[in-house]
Write an enzyme that holds these catalytic residues in place. Sequence first.
Site, PDB file in Angstrom:
ATOM      1  N   ASP A  83      16.609  18.568   9.858  1.00 11.53           N
ATOM      2  CA  ASP A  83      16.039  19.167  11.062  1.00 11.53           C
ATOM      3  C   ASP A  83      16.962  20.240  11.632  1.00 11.53           C
ATOM      4  OD1 ASP A  83      14.168  19.348  13.189  1.00 11.53           O
ATOM      5  OD2 ASP A  83      15.391  18.026  14.435  1.00 11.53           O
ATOM      6  N   HIS A  84      16.372  21.353  12.050  1.00  9.24           N
ATOM      7  CA  HIS A  84      17.081  22.429  12.760  1.00  9.24           C
ATOM      8  C   HIS A  84      18.365  22.867  12.069  1.00  9.24           C
ATOM      9  CE1 HIS A  84      14.799  23.450  16.295  1.00  9.24           C
ATOM     10  NE2 HIS A  84      14.517  22.179  16.488  1.00  9.24           N
ATOM     11  N   GLY A 206      10.315  18.939  20.537  1.00  6.83           N
ATOM     12  CA  GLY A 206      10.417  18.632  21.958  1.00  6.83           C
ATOM     13  C   GLY A 206       9.354  17.670  22.444  1.00  6.83           C
TER      14      GLY A 206
END
Length: 286
Positions: A83-84, A206
Amino acid sequence: MSLTPTRTLVQSAAEAGTGIGAFNVLHLETAEAIVQGAEEAGLPVILQISENCAAYHGALEPLARACLAIASSAAVPVALHLDHAEDEDLAYRAVDLGFGSVMFDGSRLPYAENVAATARVVKHAEAAGVFVEAELGEIGGKDGAHAPGVRTDPFEAVDFVLATGVGALAVAVGSSHAMTERRAALDLELVAELRRSLDVPLVLHGSSGVSDEMLVSAIRAGMTKINVSTHLNTFFTRAVRGVLEDNPSLVDSRKYVHAGRQALAPEAGRLLALFSLRGGLPAGED
Protein backbone atom coordinates in the site's frame (compact mmCIF):
# COMPACT_ATOMS: atom_id res chain seq x y z
CA MET A 1 -8.04 -21.92 0.54
CA SER A 2 -4.67 -20.22 0.39
CA LEU A 3 -2.77 -17.19 -0.84
CA THR A 4 -4.87 -15.75 -3.67
CA PRO A 5 -3.99 -13.17 -6.35
CA THR A 6 -5.39 -9.73 -5.55
CA ARG A 7 -6.63 -9.47 -9.12
CA THR A 8 -8.92 -12.47 -8.54
CA LEU A 9 -10.52 -11.01 -5.40
CA VAL A 10 -10.95 -7.49 -6.77
CA GLN A 11 -12.34 -8.56 -10.14
CA SER A 12 -14.75 -11.01 -8.52
CA ALA A 13 -16.11 -8.26 -6.29
CA ALA A 14 -16.33 -5.80 -9.19
CA GLU A 15 -18.26 -8.28 -11.31
CA ALA A 16 -20.63 -8.99 -8.42
CA GLY A 17 -21.14 -5.29 -7.66
CA THR A 18 -19.90 -5.74 -4.10
CA GLY A 19 -16.87 -4.57 -2.15
CA ILE A 20 -13.71 -6.31 -0.95
CA GLY A 21 -11.99 -5.24 2.27
CA ALA A 22 -8.30 -4.33 2.20
CA PHE A 23 -7.03 -3.92 5.76
CA ASN A 24 -3.65 -2.56 6.81
CA VAL A 25 -1.22 -4.70 8.78
CA LEU A 26 0.92 -2.96 11.40
CA HIS A 27 2.50 -6.03 12.96
CA LEU A 28 2.01 -9.79 13.17
CA GLU A 29 -0.94 -9.58 15.56
CA THR A 30 -2.98 -7.35 13.27
CA ALA A 31 -2.41 -9.74 10.36
CA GLU A 32 -3.54 -12.65 12.52
CA ALA A 33 -6.62 -10.76 13.72
CA ILE A 34 -7.66 -9.68 10.22
CA VAL A 35 -7.46 -13.21 8.89
CA GLN A 36 -9.25 -14.55 11.97
CA GLY A 37 -12.08 -12.10 11.30
CA ALA A 38 -12.21 -13.09 7.63
CA GLU A 39 -12.37 -16.78 8.52
CA GLU A 40 -15.16 -16.18 11.04
CA ALA A 41 -17.09 -14.23 8.39
CA GLY A 42 -16.32 -16.80 5.71
CA LEU A 43 -15.17 -14.04 3.34
CA PRO A 44 -11.95 -13.18 1.47
CA VAL A 45 -9.72 -10.32 2.54
CA ILE A 46 -6.71 -8.37 1.34
CA LEU A 47 -3.85 -7.80 3.77
CA GLN A 48 -1.96 -4.55 3.14
CA ILE A 49 1.52 -3.50 4.18
CA SER A 50 2.28 0.17 3.58
CA GLU A 51 5.61 1.79 2.81
CA ASN A 52 5.37 3.54 6.18
CA CYS A 53 4.88 0.19 7.92
CA ALA A 54 7.89 -1.31 6.14
CA ALA A 55 9.96 1.69 7.25
CA TYR A 56 8.77 1.22 10.84
CA HIS A 57 9.97 -2.38 10.82
CA GLY A 58 13.22 -1.43 9.09
CA ALA A 59 12.54 -3.66 6.08
CA LEU A 60 9.66 -5.06 4.08
CA GLU A 61 10.70 -8.69 4.04
CA PRO A 62 10.13 -10.00 7.61
CA LEU A 63 6.52 -8.86 7.98
CA ALA A 64 5.78 -9.68 4.34
CA ARG A 65 6.99 -13.26 4.75
CA ALA A 66 4.89 -13.61 7.90
CA CYS A 67 1.80 -12.36 6.07
CA LEU A 68 2.47 -14.70 3.15
CA ALA A 69 2.65 -17.61 5.60
CA ILE A 70 -0.59 -16.57 7.34
CA ALA A 71 -2.35 -16.18 3.99
CA SER A 72 -1.12 -19.54 2.76
CA SER A 73 -2.65 -21.38 5.72
CA ALA A 74 -5.91 -19.40 5.89
CA ALA A 75 -9.32 -21.05 5.54
CA VAL A 76 -10.50 -18.25 3.21
CA PRO A 77 -8.85 -16.56 0.21
CA VAL A 78 -6.29 -13.98 1.35
CA ALA A 79 -4.25 -11.66 -0.86
CA LEU A 80 -1.21 -9.55 0.01
CA HIS A 81 -0.93 -5.97 -1.23
CA LEU A 82 1.74 -3.26 -0.93
CA ASP A 83 0.00 0.00 0.00
CA HIS A 84 1.09 3.57 -0.83
CA ALA A 85 4.55 2.84 -2.16
CA GLU A 86 6.19 6.04 -3.37
CA ASP A 87 9.51 4.23 -3.78
CA GLU A 88 9.65 2.35 -7.10
CA ASP A 89 12.31 -0.01 -5.79
CA LEU A 90 10.05 -1.01 -2.89
CA ALA A 91 7.29 -1.86 -5.36
CA TYR A 92 9.73 -4.04 -7.32
CA ARG A 93 10.84 -5.82 -4.14
CA ALA A 94 7.21 -6.56 -3.26
CA VAL A 95 6.67 -8.10 -6.69
CA ASP A 96 9.74 -10.28 -6.23
CA LEU A 97 8.60 -11.34 -2.75
CA GLY A 98 5.30 -12.69 -4.07
CA PHE A 99 2.82 -9.90 -3.31
CA GLY A 100 -0.37 -10.23 -5.33
CA SER A 101 -0.53 -6.50 -5.98
CA VAL A 102 1.25 -3.22 -5.41
CA MET A 103 -0.11 0.29 -5.09
CA PHE A 104 2.31 2.79 -6.58
CA ASP A 105 1.52 6.27 -5.29
CA GLY A 106 2.90 8.90 -7.64
CA SER A 107 0.28 11.46 -6.65
CA ARG A 108 2.95 13.82 -5.28
CA LEU A 109 4.55 13.97 -8.73
CA PRO A 110 3.56 16.24 -11.61
CA TYR A 111 1.02 14.47 -13.80
CA ALA A 112 3.43 13.50 -16.59
CA GLU A 113 5.98 12.13 -14.12
CA ASN A 114 3.25 10.20 -12.29
CA VAL A 115 2.21 8.59 -15.59
CA ALA A 116 5.78 7.67 -16.54
CA ALA A 117 6.68 6.22 -13.13
CA THR A 118 3.41 4.31 -12.81
CA ALA A 119 3.83 2.85 -16.30
CA ARG A 120 7.30 1.58 -15.33
CA VAL A 121 5.90 -0.15 -12.25
CA VAL A 122 3.04 -1.66 -14.27
CA LYS A 123 5.48 -3.04 -16.88
CA HIS A 124 7.62 -4.71 -14.20
CA ALA A 125 4.66 -6.02 -12.19
CA GLU A 126 2.60 -7.30 -15.09
CA ALA A 127 5.56 -9.37 -16.28
CA ALA A 128 5.19 -11.29 -12.99
CA GLY A 129 1.38 -11.38 -13.16
CA VAL A 130 1.06 -8.82 -10.37
CA PHE A 131 -1.87 -6.38 -10.20
CA VAL A 132 -1.07 -2.65 -9.93
CA GLU A 133 -3.15 0.04 -8.25
CA ALA A 134 -2.39 3.74 -8.63
CA GLU A 135 -3.78 7.01 -7.31
CA LEU A 136 -5.14 9.99 -9.16
CA GLY A 137 -6.51 13.00 -7.35
CA GLU A 138 -5.26 13.86 -3.92
CA ILE A 139 -6.82 12.06 -0.97
CA GLY A 140 -6.73 14.13 2.20
CA GLY A 141 -5.08 13.44 5.50
CA LYS A 142 -1.43 13.56 4.44
CA ASP A 143 1.11 16.32 4.04
CA GLY A 144 2.39 17.65 0.76
CA ALA A 145 0.28 16.85 -2.30
CA HIS A 146 -2.49 15.24 -0.28
CA ALA A 147 -4.73 18.26 0.22
CA PRO A 148 -8.33 17.93 1.44
CA GLY A 149 -11.05 18.93 -1.00
CA VAL A 150 -9.34 17.78 -4.20
CA ARG A 151 -11.35 15.46 -6.46
CA THR A 152 -10.37 13.08 -9.25
CA ASP A 153 -11.29 14.39 -12.68
CA PRO A 154 -13.04 11.64 -14.75
CA PHE A 155 -11.52 12.75 -18.06
CA GLU A 156 -8.01 12.81 -16.62
CA ALA A 157 -8.69 9.42 -14.99
CA VAL A 158 -9.53 7.85 -18.36
CA ASP A 159 -6.32 9.22 -19.89
CA PHE A 160 -4.27 8.07 -16.89
CA VAL A 161 -5.57 4.49 -16.99
CA LEU A 162 -4.99 4.24 -20.74
CA ALA A 163 -1.48 5.70 -20.46
CA THR A 164 -0.33 3.53 -17.56
CA GLY A 165 -2.24 0.25 -17.90
CA VAL A 166 -3.06 0.09 -14.18
CA GLY A 167 -5.48 -2.56 -12.99
CA ALA A 168 -7.24 -0.44 -10.35
CA LEU A 169 -7.46 3.23 -9.52
CA ALA A 170 -7.65 4.92 -6.11
CA VAL A 171 -9.75 8.04 -6.54
CA ALA A 172 -10.34 11.16 -4.45
CA VAL A 173 -14.07 11.49 -3.78
CA GLY A 174 -14.21 13.06 -0.32
CA SER A 175 -12.49 10.69 2.10
CA SER A 176 -9.39 11.52 4.11
CA HIS A 177 -6.66 9.38 5.65
CA ALA A 178 -6.31 8.83 9.42
CA MET A 179 -9.76 10.10 10.42
CA THR A 180 -10.89 8.94 13.86
CA GLU A 181 -14.48 10.13 13.42
CA ARG A 182 -16.69 8.58 10.75
CA ARG A 183 -18.17 11.74 9.26
CA ALA A 184 -16.67 12.06 5.76
CA ALA A 185 -19.23 12.84 3.04
CA LEU A 186 -18.43 11.08 -0.22
CA ASP A 187 -19.34 12.47 -3.62
CA LEU A 188 -21.49 9.54 -4.75
CA GLU A 189 -22.33 11.17 -8.08
CA LEU A 190 -18.61 11.40 -8.84
CA VAL A 191 -18.14 7.76 -7.82
CA ALA A 192 -20.87 6.73 -10.26
CA GLU A 193 -19.41 8.89 -13.02
CA LEU A 194 -15.94 7.42 -12.52
CA ARG A 195 -17.39 3.91 -12.55
CA ARG A 196 -19.14 4.62 -15.87
CA SER A 197 -16.02 6.19 -17.37
CA LEU A 198 -13.43 3.58 -16.39
CA ASP A 199 -13.05 -0.11 -17.11
CA VAL A 200 -10.92 -0.77 -14.00
CA PRO A 201 -12.14 -1.22 -10.38
CA LEU A 202 -12.22 1.83 -8.13
CA VAL A 203 -10.46 1.97 -4.76
CA LEU A 204 -11.52 4.01 -1.73
CA HIS A 205 -8.73 5.15 0.57
CA GLY A 206 -9.42 6.83 3.90
CA SER A 207 -12.46 4.62 4.54
CA SER A 208 -12.02 4.76 8.33
CA GLY A 209 -13.64 8.19 8.29
CA VAL A 210 -16.71 7.00 6.37
CA SER A 211 -19.89 5.69 8.02
CA ASP A 212 -21.30 2.23 7.34
CA GLU A 213 -24.24 3.71 5.47
CA MET A 214 -22.03 5.87 3.26
CA LEU A 215 -19.68 2.96 2.55
CA VAL A 216 -22.58 0.80 1.40
CA SER A 217 -23.81 3.65 -0.81
CA ALA A 218 -20.32 4.08 -2.28
CA ILE A 219 -20.08 0.38 -3.09
CA ARG A 220 -23.49 0.46 -4.73
CA ALA A 221 -22.35 3.53 -6.72
CA GLY A 222 -19.29 1.68 -8.00
CA MET A 223 -16.51 1.41 -5.40
CA THR A 224 -14.86 -2.01 -5.14
CA LYS A 225 -11.71 -2.13 -3.00
CA ILE A 226 -12.28 -0.53 0.40
CA ASN A 227 -9.13 0.30 2.40
CA VAL A 228 -9.36 0.48 6.21
CA SER A 229 -6.62 1.05 8.77
CA THR A 230 -7.29 3.65 11.49
CA HIS A 231 -10.78 2.36 12.33
CA LEU A 232 -9.49 -1.14 13.04
CA ASN A 233 -6.49 0.20 14.94
CA THR A 234 -8.83 1.92 17.38
CA PHE A 235 -10.37 -1.44 18.35
CA PHE A 236 -6.94 -2.96 18.92
CA THR A 237 -5.62 0.00 20.92
CA ARG A 238 -8.75 0.41 23.01
CA ALA A 239 -8.55 -3.21 24.13
CA VAL A 240 -4.83 -3.00 24.94
CA ARG A 241 -5.37 0.21 26.91
CA GLY A 242 -8.19 -1.39 28.88
CA VAL A 243 -6.11 -4.41 29.89
CA LEU A 244 -3.18 -2.25 30.99
CA GLU A 245 -5.42 0.09 32.97
CA ASP A 246 -7.05 -2.88 34.74
CA ASN A 247 -3.72 -4.63 35.34
CA PRO A 248 -1.03 -2.00 36.01
CA SER A 249 1.52 -4.63 37.09
CA LEU A 250 1.18 -6.66 33.88
CA VAL A 251 4.50 -7.08 32.03
CA ASP A 252 3.83 -10.01 29.67
CA SER A 253 3.09 -8.21 26.39
CA ARG A 254 1.40 -11.30 24.94
CA LYS A 255 -1.49 -10.86 27.37
CA TYR A 256 -2.42 -7.35 26.35
CA VAL A 257 -1.59 -7.80 22.67
CA HIS A 258 -3.87 -10.86 22.70
CA ALA A 259 -6.72 -8.62 23.89
CA GLY A 260 -6.08 -6.26 20.98
CA ARG A 261 -6.07 -9.11 18.50
CA GLN A 262 -9.33 -10.51 19.87
CA ALA A 263 -11.00 -7.09 19.71
CA LEU A 264 -9.94 -6.36 16.14
CA ALA A 265 -10.98 -9.71 14.62
CA PRO A 266 -14.78 -9.43 14.92
CA GLU A 267 -14.79 -5.86 13.61
CA ALA A 268 -12.75 -6.95 10.61
CA GLY A 269 -15.29 -9.69 9.95
CA ARG A 270 -18.20 -7.29 10.38
CA LEU A 271 -16.74 -4.86 7.86
CA LEU A 272 -16.14 -7.64 5.34
CA ALA A 273 -19.78 -8.69 5.64
CA LEU A 274 -20.85 -5.06 5.26
CA PHE A 275 -18.76 -4.59 2.11
CA SER A 276 -20.10 -7.82 0.62
CA LEU A 277 -23.61 -6.29 0.93
CA ARG A 278 -24.61 -9.43 2.77
CA GLY A 279 -28.03 -8.50 4.17
CA GLY A 280 -27.56 -4.77 3.53
CA LEU A 281 -26.70 -2.28 6.26
CA PRO A 282 -26.61 -3.83 9.74
CA ALA A 283 -28.47 -2.19 12.59
CA GLY A 284 -26.46 -0.46 15.28
CA GLU A 285 -23.67 1.07 13.24
CA ASP A 286 -20.56 1.50 15.36
